[in-house]
Scaffold this motif. Structure first.
Motif, PDB file in Angstrom:
ATOM      1  N   LYS A  40       0.182  18.563  15.200  1.00  0.00           N
ATOM      2  CA  LYS A  40       1.586  18.945  15.086  1.00  0.00           C
ATOM      3  C   LYS A  40       2.025  18.884  13.622  1.00  0.00           C
ATOM      4  O   LYS A  40       1.443  18.155  12.820  1.00  0.00           O
ATOM      5  N   PRO A  41       3.076  19.626  13.275  1.00  0.00           N
ATOM      6  CA  PRO A  41       3.602  19.533  11.912  1.00  0.00           C
ATOM      7  C   PRO A  41       4.332  18.212  11.712  1.00  0.00           C
ATOM      8  O   PRO A  41       4.666  17.526  12.668  1.00  0.00           O
ATOM      9  N   GLY A  42       4.574  17.867  10.464  1.00  0.00           N
ATOM     10  CA  GLY A  42       5.372  16.676  10.170  1.00  0.00           C
ATOM     11  C   GLY A  42       4.719  15.722   9.202  1.00  0.00           C
ATOM     12  O   GLY A  42       5.397  15.124   8.357  1.00  0.00           O
ATOM     13  N   ALA A  43       3.397  15.554   9.300  1.00  0.00           N
ATOM     14  CA  ALA A  43       2.718  14.640   8.385  1.00  0.00           C
ATOM     15  C   ALA A  43       2.696  15.214   6.968  1.00  0.00           C
ATOM     16  O   ALA A  43       2.841  14.481   5.989  1.00  0.00           O
ATOM     17  N   VAL A  44       2.510  16.534   6.852  1.00  0.00           N
ATOM     18  CA  VAL A  44       2.595  17.207   5.562  1.00  0.00           C
ATOM     19  C   VAL A  44       4.040  17.652   5.396  1.00  0.00           C
ATOM     20  O   VAL A  44       4.534  18.503   6.141  1.00  0.00           O
ATOM     21  N   GLU A  59       0.826  -1.190   0.000  1.00  0.00           N
ATOM     22  CA  GLU A  59       0.000   0.000   0.000  1.00  0.00           C
ATOM     23  C   GLU A  59       0.871   1.255   0.000  1.00  0.00           C
ATOM     24  O   GLU A  59       1.849   1.348   0.720  1.00  0.00           O
ATOM     25  N   SER A  60       0.460   2.220  -0.829  1.00  0.00           N
ATOM     26  CA  SER A  60       1.202   3.466  -0.909  1.00  0.00           C
ATOM     27  C   SER A  60       1.171   4.202   0.415  1.00  0.00           C
ATOM     28  O   SER A  60       0.198   4.147   1.149  1.00  0.00           O
ATOM     29  N   ARG A  61       2.280   4.904   0.718  1.00  0.00           N
ATOM     30  CA  ARG A  61       2.338   5.665   1.952  1.00  0.00           C
ATOM     31  C   ARG A  61       2.483   7.149   1.691  1.00  0.00           C
ATOM     32  O   ARG A  61       2.877   7.888   2.563  1.00  0.00           O
ATOM     33  N   THR A 116      -4.219  16.245   8.189  1.00  0.00           N
ATOM     34  CA  THR A 116      -3.177  15.699   9.053  1.00  0.00           C
ATOM     35  C   THR A 116      -3.692  14.493   9.840  1.00  0.00           C
ATOM     36  O   THR A 116      -3.006  13.467   9.948  1.00  0.00           O
ATOM     37  N   ILE A 117      -4.888  14.603  10.388  1.00  0.00           N
ATOM     38  CA  ILE A 117      -5.481  13.480  11.128  1.00  0.00           C
ATOM     39  C   ILE A 117      -5.674  12.281  10.205  1.00  0.00           C
ATOM     40  O   ILE A 117      -5.396  11.134  10.575  1.00  0.00           O
ATOM     41  N   PHE A 118      -6.126  12.553   8.970  1.00  0.00           N
ATOM     42  CA  PHE A 118      -6.272  11.488   7.973  1.00  0.00           C
ATOM     43  C   PHE A 118      -4.938  10.787   7.736  1.00  0.00           C
ATOM     44  O   PHE A 118      -4.859   9.553   7.712  1.00  0.00           O
ATOM     45  N   LEU A 119      -3.878  11.563   7.562  1.00  0.00           N
ATOM     46  CA  LEU A 119      -2.555  10.995   7.294  1.00  0.00           C
ATOM     47  C   LEU A 119      -2.049  10.191   8.482  1.00  0.00           C
ATOM     48  O   LEU A 119      -1.459   9.106   8.315  1.00  0.00           O
ATOM     49  N   GLU A 120      -2.228  10.699   9.688  1.00  0.00           N
ATOM     50  CA  GLU A 120      -1.743  10.003  10.880  1.00  0.00           C
ATOM     51  C   GLU A 120      -2.445   8.658  11.057  1.00  0.00           C
ATOM     52  O   GLU A 120      -1.805   7.652  11.375  1.00  0.00           O
ATOM     53  N   LYS A 121      -3.739   8.615  10.837  1.00  0.00           N
ATOM     54  CA  LYS A 121      -4.476   7.353  10.963  1.00  0.00           C
ATOM     55  C   LYS A 121      -4.086   6.376   9.861  1.00  0.00           C
ATOM     56  O   LYS A 121      -4.096   5.154  10.058  1.00  0.00           O
ATOM     57  N   ASP A 122      -3.743   6.923   8.707  1.00  0.00           N
ATOM     58  CA  ASP A 122      -3.355   6.094   7.565  1.00  0.00           C
ATOM     59  C   ASP A 122      -1.869   5.752   7.587  1.00  0.00           C
ATOM     60  O   ASP A 122      -1.391   5.002   6.747  1.00  0.00           O
ATOM     61  N   GLN A 169     -15.227   9.496   9.772  1.00  0.00           N
ATOM     62  CA  GLN A 169     -14.556   9.426  11.062  1.00  0.00           C
ATOM     63  C   GLN A 169     -14.732   8.042  11.688  1.00  0.00           C
ATOM     64  O   GLN A 169     -15.289   7.130  11.070  1.00  0.00           O
ATOM     65  N   ALA A 170     -14.258   7.880  12.912  1.00  0.00           N
ATOM     66  CA  ALA A 170     -14.146   6.552  13.533  1.00  0.00           C
ATOM     67  C   ALA A 170     -15.477   5.816  13.653  1.00  0.00           C
ATOM     68  O   ALA A 170     -15.514   4.581  13.594  1.00  0.00           O
ATOM     69  N   LEU A 171     -16.584   6.535  13.798  1.00  0.00           N
ATOM     70  CA  LEU A 171     -17.890   5.889  13.933  1.00  0.00           C
ATOM     71  C   LEU A 171     -18.588   5.705  12.590  1.00  0.00           C
ATOM     72  O   LEU A 171     -19.735   5.270  12.541  1.00  0.00           O
ATOM     73  N   GLY A 172     -17.900   6.039  11.506  1.00  0.00           N
ATOM     74  CA  GLY A 172     -18.428   5.756  10.178  1.00  0.00           C
ATOM     75  C   GLY A 172     -19.245   6.851   9.544  1.00  0.00           C
ATOM     76  O   GLY A 172     -19.827   6.641   8.468  1.00  0.00           O
ATOM     77  N   ASP A 173     -19.308   8.023  10.181  1.00  0.00           N
ATOM     78  CA  ASP A 173     -20.076   9.125   9.621  1.00  0.00           C
ATOM     79  C   ASP A 173     -19.156  10.183   9.018  1.00  0.00           C
ATOM     80  O   ASP A 173     -17.971  10.265   9.354  1.00  0.00           O
ATOM     81  N   ILE A 174     -19.717  11.036   8.139  1.00  0.00           N
ATOM     82  CA  ILE A 174     -18.883  12.020   7.447  1.00  0.00           C
ATOM     83  C   ILE A 174     -18.753  13.322   8.214  1.00  0.00           C
ATOM     84  O   ILE A 174     -17.840  14.101   7.940  1.00  0.00           O
ATOM     85  N   ASN A 175     -19.657  13.571   9.166  1.00  0.00           N
ATOM     86  CA  ASN A 175     -19.612  14.859   9.859  1.00  0.00           C
ATOM     87  C   ASN A 175     -18.302  15.031  10.613  1.00  0.00           C
ATOM     88  O   ASN A 175     -17.813  14.123  11.268  1.00  0.00           O
ATOM     89  N   GLY A 176     -17.697  16.204  10.475  1.00  0.00           N
ATOM     90  CA  GLY A 176     -16.437  16.493  11.133  1.00  0.00           C
ATOM     91  C   GLY A 176     -15.227  15.881  10.463  1.00  0.00           C
ATOM     92  O   GLY A 176     -14.097  16.110  10.894  1.00  0.00           O
TER      93      GLY A 176
END
Length: 312
Positions: A201-205, A31-33, A158-164, A254-261
């Motif tokens: 925090k910075p770093g993921a981007v 998988e691409s990183r 950033t949150i997307f990248l950290e979880k991925d 998000q973690a509960l499967g909904d798009i809000n937030g």
């Protein structure tokens, strides 16, 4: 006016170009990183939905690196299938005398649907942040509101990248005001990408935001479509609501499967508009492990969509 080709009107959701070429790279064994975010802005000055003020939005479509080239190639096939000139940009608001401006509504809607479905095939995810400027940040001009939206988008990305467990870069369409406006925009992004925010925090981007002309990057043209269509759907425009199924499929969850937030950020957080705009059945707060079915009583637009039966 150009008549819609038969292939476009024979079936409502028919794909315009052959889809037997998968976007996934058969040589790719892991998988691409790296995730590349293409960002664009939009707005709706006079939403037809009752109770909404002018909307200002900023969003991104996020590509895994191994589907970037495949999306470009398959979009070229999509253009060719309807006879669209290769040098013409796919725009939500196409200029007069362009192919899309004269192609007719059925052709344009079918093209947009197929482009969004192609993005889903290429594992694209979207994040769109929208502010109702009629009731929030009223003391700020559009530039100030845009700076706030950029911060929110950066945080969600950033949150997307950290979880991925990925790294990312951001590429924005060149601002329309020329080099001075571009320099101002880039200076503002440097503060965010270099120092992060109070929440991330910075770093993921891994580098400052880059800019490019959307004429040369179909991925930015996709960002234009996703951000503009999502904003239009929230505003109550039929052109956006017609694409809600495809937009919902791309939206990050998000973690509960909904798009809000996550895939769609509204401020104020108009809970029921996630339902009326994109067809969501639930709204949840992941940090509290709680949620509600939509539409929810006691919230704006609980009884109806605010359009009075008319979709413009």
């Amino acid at each position: 006016m150009t008549q819609p080709p038969a292939c476009l009107i024979a079936r409502e959701h028919r794909t315009l170009a052959p889809r037997d070429t998968n976007c996934r790279n058969p040589i790719e064994s892991t998988e691409s990183r790296l995730r590349i975010a293409f960002i664009d802005d939009s707005g709706q000055n006079d939403p037809p939905r009752d109770g909404l003020g002018p909307l200002v939005s900023l969003g991104a479509v996020i590509f895994p690196e191994h589907t970037v080239d495949a999306f470009h190639r398959r979009l070229d096939e999509l253009r060719a299938s309807i006879g669209m000139p290769t040098n013409e940009e796919i725009k939500w608001n196409p200029p007069k005398c362009s192919f899309l401006a004269n192609a007719g509504g059925e052709v344009v809607t079918a093209l947009r649907r197929s482009m969004l479905e192609l993005a889903a095939d290429c594992e694209v995810k979207s994040i769109v942040c929208i502010i109702d400027h009629g009731c929030r940040y009223q003391s700020r001009d559009i530039v100030g509101v845009g700076q706030e939206l950029l911060k929110w988008l950066f945080e969600r990305y950033t949150i997307f990248l950290e979880k991925d467990e990925s790294l990312g870069i951001m590429i924005a369409d060149k601002p329309g005001g020329g080099s001075a406006e571009e320099a101002h925009f880039l200076a503002n992004t440097l503060i965010i990408t270099g120092g992060g925010t109070e929440y991330v925090k910075p770093g993921a981007v891994v580098m400052p935001v880059l800019t490019s002309d959307s004429k040369h990057l179909p991925h930015l043209q996709l960002a234009d479509l996703v951000v503009a269509a999502t904003t239009a759907a929230v505003a109550g425009r039929g052109s956006g609501i017609a694409l809600k199924d495809q937009l919902r499929a791309l939206a990050h969850r998000q973690a509960l499967g909904d798009i809000n937030g996550a895939g769609l950020v509204l401020f104020p957080d108009y809970m029921n508009l996630y339902h009326w705009a994109l067809g969501e059945a639930t709204w949840s707060k992941a940090s509290a492990l709680s949620g509600w079915s939509l539409p929810r009583q006691g919230q704006p637009w609980a009884e109806d969509d605010g359009l009075g039966g008319d979709v413009i």
